[in-house]
Design an enzyme around this catalytic site. Structure first.
Site, PDB file in Angstrom:
ATOM      1  CB  SER A 199     -66.264 -57.556  27.672  1.00 47.14           C
ATOM      2  OG  SER A 199     -65.302 -56.934  26.883  1.00 47.14           O
ATOM      3  CG  ASP A 210     -73.920 -66.330  15.770  1.00 50.02           C
ATOM      4  OD1 ASP A 210     -74.870 -66.705  16.481  1.00 50.02           O
ATOM      5  OD2 ASP A 210     -73.724 -65.142  15.465  1.00 50.02           O
ATOM      6  CE  LYS A 224     -67.449 -52.677  27.933  1.00 43.82           C
ATOM      7  NZ  LYS A 224     -66.428 -52.391  26.875  1.00 43.82           N
TER       8      LYS A 224
END
Length: 288
Positions: A199, A210, A224
């Site tokens: 999560s 990224d 999740k």
């Protein structure tokens, strides 16, 4: 609130099976030996087949000092085992930090709750006062929590740009962007993850990866990446539905895919000595 009475583990349903997502450090669940990925076959002999996570939590939580017995199946075991766990009051600080090798700040984030951001802010101030510029951010076994906390944490490294994108079923999207005030931008950073990172912790790891603000090492995360809405009704019932999915800044789906580390380091529980942590050791080696 960061406090409850129970065993201290995040649980969820994966492939129609109730599983342990992550035991929280220092809690009865961890001390009893529960690990990420353990399948919970029964709770006090009650079969968990078809049981959702909310019902399971209701049955596992209870008054401190009482006992719950979980029937656990684990990869590598020939048969399931009953594990008795004495419930306790669970109150764990969401952020801790310590200095390693005199030049590395090791920050461990247990979960994302009300006190996560203020505790992180305090830790960062102390780290900067010590002139430390290398960071290990440990998100292993972090089951997540508040989205806002994830945005605020990632913003400490990322001065501008997307942190995470919510994609809705009608095709619309909502970009959550950096809040700025990036006190750790430029710090050499390694993020630690494993199968218990879920999560909000996946949002942070995916954003730093990224934006090339950190090297992610460890094992693939839980996956999740769904957003739930909760609507109570007048008769006391409620409806909880998935309304969106999370994507990293580069467009990778978090849900069911998880975050793949830049460098895979598998934890070998049975081979490590007490107190040894080969993933932290690898991170320290990379930061030399």
């Amino acid at each position: 609130s960061g406090e409850f009475s129970g065993i201290g583990a995040e649980i969820g349903v994966k492939n129609s099976q109730l599983v342990v997502v992550a035991p929280i450090a220092g809690t009865p669940a961890e001390k009893a030996g529960l690990r990420p990925g353990d399948k919970i076959l029964a709770i006090d002999k009650l079969d968990t087949a078809g049981m959702d996570a909310n019902m399971a939590v209701e049955k596992i939580r209870g008054e401190a000092g009482t006992t719950v017995v979980l029937t656990i199946s684990r990869d590598g075991w020939s048969q399931a085992k009953d594990i008795s766990i004495v419930r306790a009051k669970i109150n764990v600080p969401s952020v801790t930090w310590e200095e390693k090798n005199n030049d590395v700040a090791y920050i461990r984030v247990m979960q994302f709750n009300d006190d996560t951001t203020p505790m992180l802010t305090k830790a960062i101030k102390q780290i900067k006062n010590k002139k430390i510029t290398k960071v290990i951010l440990d998100l292993r076994n972090n089951p997540g929590g508040y989205l806002d906390g994830a945005i605020e944490m990632a913003s400490e490294w990322i001065p501008q740009g997307k942190i995470v994108t919510e994609k809705f079923s009608d095709g619309t999207t909502n970009d959550q962007v950096s809040l700025g005030d990036s006190d750790l931008d430029g710090f050499r950073t390694i993020v630690l993850v494993n199968g218990g990172s879920a999560s909000a912790s996946e949002i942070v790891a995916g954003a730093l990866q990224d934006h090339k603000k950190a090297t992610v090492i460890g094992e693939k995360t839980f996956g999740k990446g769904s957003v739930q809405d909760y609507e109570p009704f007048a008769d006391g019932s409620a409806l909880k539905i998935t309304v969106a999915s999370w994507y990293t800044p580069s467009g990778k789906s978090i849900n069911e895919q998880g975050i793949t580390p830049d460098i895979e380091v598998k934890e070998e529980w049975d081979k490590e000595a007490v107190g040894q942590d080969i993933v932290v050791d690898k991170a320290l080696e990379l930061l030399k």
